[in-house]
Design a protein around this motif. Structure first.
Motif, PDB file in Angstrom:
ATOM      1  N   GLU A  21      41.077  44.066  61.604  1.00 30.73           N
ATOM      2  CA  GLU A  21      40.777  43.412  62.764  1.00 30.73           C
ATOM      3  C   GLU A  21      41.223  43.859  64.174  1.00 30.73           C
ATOM      4  OE1 GLU A  21      39.510  38.870  63.439  1.00 30.73           O
ATOM      5  OE2 GLU A  21      38.951  40.387  61.166  1.00 30.73           O
ATOM      6  N   LEU A  22      40.083  44.355  64.732  1.00 35.29           N
ATOM      7  CA  LEU A  22      41.188  44.989  65.880  1.00 35.29           C
ATOM      8  C   LEU A  22      41.480  43.427  66.695  1.00 35.29           C
ATOM      9  CD1 LEU A  22      37.955  46.978  67.840  1.00 35.29           C
ATOM     10  CD2 LEU A  22      40.034  47.765  67.637  1.00 35.29           C
ATOM     11  N   LYS A  23      43.108  43.631  67.596  1.00 30.14           N
ATOM     12  CA  LYS A  23      42.995  42.863  68.194  1.00 30.14           C
ATOM     13  C   LYS A  23      42.291  43.007  69.436  1.00 30.14           C
ATOM     14  CE  LYS A  23      48.191  43.725  66.949  1.00 30.14           C
ATOM     15  NZ  LYS A  23      49.628  44.414  67.294  1.00 30.14           N
ATOM     16  N   LYS A  24      42.608  41.360  69.895  1.00 28.58           N
ATOM     17  CA  LYS A  24      41.070  40.620  70.506  1.00 28.58           C
ATOM     18  C   LYS A  24      41.929  40.962  71.826  1.00 28.58           C
ATOM     19  CE  LYS A  24      39.323  36.764  69.277  1.00 28.58           C
ATOM     20  NZ  LYS A  24      38.917  35.126  69.342  1.00 28.58           N
ATOM     21  N   PRO A  25      41.574  41.877  72.519  1.00 27.87           N
ATOM     22  CA  PRO A  25      41.607  41.728  74.467  1.00 27.87           C
ATOM     23  C   PRO A  25      41.589  41.254  75.292  1.00 27.87           C
ATOM     24  CG  PRO A  25      39.310  43.957  73.567  1.00 27.87           C
ATOM     25  CD  PRO A  25      40.169  42.351  72.735  1.00 27.87           C
ATOM     26  N   ASN A  26      43.371  40.907  76.012  1.00 30.42           N
ATOM     27  CA  ASN A  26      43.504  40.387  76.851  1.00 30.42           C
ATOM     28  C   ASN A  26      42.124  40.338  78.410  1.00 30.42           C
ATOM     29  OD1 ASN A  26      44.432  38.724  79.584  1.00 30.42           O
ATOM     30  ND2 ASN A  26      46.236  37.845  77.451  1.00 30.42           N
ATOM     31  N   VAL A  27      41.193  39.808  78.194  1.00 30.19           N
ATOM     32  CA  VAL A  27      40.609  40.102  79.117  1.00 30.19           C
ATOM     33  C   VAL A  27      41.470  40.054  80.833  1.00 30.19           C
ATOM     34  CG1 VAL A  27      38.825  40.123  81.201  1.00 30.19           C
ATOM     35  CG2 VAL A  27      38.483  39.684  78.659  1.00 30.19           C
ATOM     36  N   ALA A  28      42.315  39.374  81.717  1.00 24.95           N
ATOM     37  CA  ALA A  28      42.808  38.824  82.427  1.00 24.95           C
ATOM     38  C   ALA A  28      43.942  40.102  82.807  1.00 24.95           C
ATOM     39  CB  ALA A  28      43.156  38.046  82.540  1.00 24.95           C
ATOM     40  N   GLU A  29      44.739  40.146  81.953  1.00 24.67           N
ATOM     41  CA  GLU A  29      45.369  41.464  81.594  1.00 24.67           C
ATOM     42  C   GLU A  29      45.539  42.601  81.882  1.00 24.67           C
ATOM     43  OE1 GLU A  29      48.731  42.398  78.508  1.00 24.67           O
ATOM     44  OE2 GLU A  29      49.122  40.152  78.816  1.00 24.67           O
ATOM     45  N   LEU A  30      45.004  42.894  81.085  1.00 29.96           N
ATOM     46  CA  LEU A  30      44.042  44.061  81.436  1.00 29.96           C
ATOM     47  C   LEU A  30      43.012  45.070  82.567  1.00 29.96           C
ATOM     48  CD1 LEU A  30      41.797  44.762  77.599  1.00 29.96           C
ATOM     49  CD2 LEU A  30      44.031  46.374  78.849  1.00 29.96           C
ATOM     50  N   ASN A  31      41.884  43.405  83.145  1.00 28.95           N
ATOM     51  CA  ASN A  31      42.034  43.845  84.428  1.00 28.95           C
ATOM     52  C   ASN A  31      43.226  44.123  85.697  1.00 28.95           C
ATOM     53  OD1 ASN A  31      41.040  42.385  87.179  1.00 28.95           O
ATOM     54  ND2 ASN A  31      38.918  43.109  85.929  1.00 28.95           N
ATOM     55  N   GLU A  32      43.793  43.311  85.793  1.00 29.72           N
ATOM     56  CA  GLU A  32      45.044  43.111  86.152  1.00 29.72           C
ATOM     57  C   GLU A  32      45.926  44.828  86.104  1.00 29.72           C
ATOM     58  OE1 GLU A  32      47.447  42.331  89.278  1.00 29.72           O
ATOM     59  OE2 GLU A  32      46.086  41.523  89.218  1.00 29.72           O
ATOM     60  N   GLN A  33      45.894  44.946  85.070  1.00 27.86           N
ATOM     61  CA  GLN A  33      46.765  46.062  84.314  1.00 27.86           C
ATOM     62  C   GLN A  33      45.988  47.877  85.583  1.00 27.86           C
ATOM     63  OE1 GLN A  33      46.771  46.637  80.438  1.00 27.86           O
ATOM     64  NE2 GLN A  33      48.751  44.986  80.469  1.00 27.86           N
ATOM     65  N   LEU A  34      44.555  47.488  85.605  1.00 30.92           N
ATOM     66  CA  LEU A  34      43.321  48.111  86.416  1.00 30.92           C
ATOM     67  C   LEU A  34      44.409  48.116  87.817  1.00 30.92           C
ATOM     68  CD1 LEU A  34      40.380  47.911  84.403  1.00 30.92           C
ATOM     69  CD2 LEU A  34      41.320  49.551  83.777  1.00 30.92           C
TER      70      LEU A  34
END
Length: 163
Positions: A21-34
């Motif tokens: 089971e993949l760990k759920k992506p943290n959308v806000a955190e990934l968007n900030e890193q991008l």
């Protein structure tokens, strides 16, 4: 002795039946890193390096002809037998990303794709095909395409973003 026999017959069933089971992506955190990387990093790679330990260095490195300091393609392995590759070597081409995972629950993979897509938003409508194996622009044009393929032991997610 009887207990040992029963255990040896049942235990392999549990091992085979388990799925990753993949760990759920943290959308806000990934968007900030991008944003911080000025959108120069691959969102899937950012997700992996923040959620799983690399089990190898980058390998099969390919450099751009016109820029000897940057790599346009590479592969890397992560814990849990996760294999990652990305390629963006053509000037006018898009970016191809491949992810090979241990056998993964389909719903987990679908949710993961949707959250990864939300992490790098674009103003193009995307949707699933009827079998929920392909996710991409509803008009079939430019955008990001995701495809899930299952094998006996692995789940493969192929991604392409471009025109």
């Amino acid at each position: 002795m009887r207990l040992v026999t029963i255990f040896t017959l049942i235990f392999p069933i549990f091992v085979i039946a388990q799925t990753f089971e993949l760990k759920k992506p943290n959308v806000a955190e990934l968007n900030e890193q991008l944003k911080t990387s000025n959108y120069s990093k691959n969102v899937v790679y950012l997700y992996l390096i923040h959620n799983y330990k690399p089990s190898s260095e980058k390998f099969d490195l390919i450099k751009r002809n016109f820029d000897s300091d940057n790599f346009c393609a590479f592969k890397q392995k992560f814990e849990y037998r996760i294999s990652y590759s990305e390629a963006k070597c053509k000037e006018a081409g898009g970016e191809t990303t491949k992810l090979i995972l241990p056998k993964t629950n389909r719903e987990s993979a679908i949710q993961w794709i949707e959250l990864i897509f939300k992490s790098s938003p674009m103003d193009i409508d995307h949707g699933w095909n009827g079998e929920k194996t392909k996710y991409g622009p509803t008009d079939g044009g430019a955008g990001c395409y995701y495809e899930i393929t299952d094998t006996e032991f692995n789940t493969k997610i192929d991604m392409y973003c471009g025109c």
